[in-house]
Design a protein around this motif. Structure first.
Motif, PDB file in Angstrom:
ATOM      1  N   GLU A   1       0.852  -1.184   0.000  1.00 33.58           N
ATOM      2  CA  GLU A   1       0.000   0.000   0.000  1.00 33.58           C
ATOM      3  C   GLU A   1       0.886   1.230   0.000  1.00 33.58           C
ATOM      4  O   GLU A   1       1.843   1.318   0.778  1.00 33.58           O
ATOM      5  N   ALA A   2       0.573   2.161  -0.887  1.00 37.19           N
ATOM      6  CA  ALA A   2       1.372   3.385  -0.981  1.00 37.19           C
ATOM      7  C   ALA A   2       1.190   4.226   0.272  1.00 37.19           C
ATOM      8  O   ALA A   2       0.084   4.342   0.800  1.00 37.19           O
ATOM      9  N   ARG A   3       2.289   4.787   0.737  1.00 34.67           N
ATOM     10  CA  ARG A   3       2.245   5.691   1.881  1.00 34.67           C
ATOM     11  C   ARG A   3       2.256   7.122   1.353  1.00 34.67           C
ATOM     12  O   ARG A   3       2.841   7.390   0.309  1.00 34.67           O
ATOM     13  N   PRO A   4       1.652   8.045   2.104  1.00 34.30           N
ATOM     14  CA  PRO A   4       1.677   9.447   1.654  1.00 34.30           C
ATOM     15  C   PRO A   4       3.117   9.939   1.531  1.00 34.30           C
ATOM     16  O   PRO A   4       3.977   9.557   2.314  1.00 34.30           O
ATOM     17  N   ARG A   5       3.356  10.772   0.563  1.00 36.54           N
ATOM     18  CA  ARG A   5       4.686  11.308   0.337  1.00 36.54           C
ATOM     19  C   ARG A   5       5.064  12.239   1.476  1.00 36.54           C
ATOM     20  O   ARG A   5       4.282  13.093   1.877  1.00 36.54           O
ATOM     21  N   ALA A   6       6.251  12.085   1.983  1.00 37.32           N
ATOM     22  CA  ALA A   6       6.719  12.919   3.091  1.00 37.32           C
ATOM     23  C   ALA A   6       6.927  14.342   2.608  1.00 37.32           C
ATOM     24  O   ALA A   6       7.375  14.576   1.482  1.00 37.32           O
ATOM     25  N   GLU A   7       6.591  15.283   3.473  1.00 36.78           N
ATOM     26  CA  GLU A   7       6.841  16.688   3.140  1.00 36.78           C
ATOM     27  C   GLU A   7       8.348  16.901   3.075  1.00 36.78           C
ATOM     28  O   GLU A   7       9.089  16.425   3.918  1.00 36.78           O
ATOM     29  N   ARG A   8       8.771  17.602   2.076  1.00 37.24           N
ATOM     30  CA  ARG A   8      10.189  17.915   1.976  1.00 37.24           C
ATOM     31  C   ARG A   8      10.341  19.345   1.517  1.00 37.24           C
ATOM     32  O   ARG A   8       9.470  19.870   0.817  1.00 37.24           O
ATOM     33  N   PRO A   9      11.417  19.989   1.912  1.00 35.57           N
ATOM     34  CA  PRO A   9      11.583  21.406   1.549  1.00 35.57           C
ATOM     35  C   PRO A   9      11.713  21.589   0.041  1.00 35.57           C
ATOM     36  O   PRO A   9      12.249  20.714  -0.653  1.00 35.57           O
ATOM     37  N   ARG A  10      11.215  22.669  -0.432  1.00 33.59           N
ATOM     38  CA  ARG A  10      11.326  22.994  -1.854  1.00 33.59           C
ATOM     39  C   ARG A  10      12.768  23.318  -2.196  1.00 33.59           C
ATOM     40  O   ARG A  10      13.526  23.802  -1.346  1.00 33.59           O
TER      41      ARG A  10
END
Length: 91
Positions: free
Chosen positions: A76-85
């Protein structure tokens, strides 16, 4: 349910991915993730299936199976982690 498919052979395209998963039920989408500049596969993709039971069956059946000499990772795909732009960090 969104399904992550890792360790895909680089030669696999969206249609082949769709074909493998469609035997387990209805698909909304099947996409091999590609480099935005070269178009080369990144070796993973995502499949969207509306029926959770069918998606779970596909995960159970296909995880660690071989496709063109590579052992797939299917879960199951996990939500993409927030990462800095991106950016230089300078103002």
């Amino acid at each position: 349910m969104r399904i992550y498919v890792g360790n895909l052979p680089y030669s696999v395209n969206d249609d082949e991915l769709r074909s493998v998963f469609s035997q387990f039920g209805e698909l909304v989408a099947a996409e091999v993730i590609r480099d935005k500049f070269s178009g080369q596969s990144k070796g993973f993709g995502f499949v969207d299936m509306p029926n959770k039971a069918e998606a779970d069956a596909a995960i159970k059946a296909l995880n660690e199976t071989e496709m063109k000499g590579r052992k797939l990772t299917v879960n199951e795909a996990r939500p993409r982690a927030e990462r800095p732009r991106g950016g230089s960090g300078r103002y």
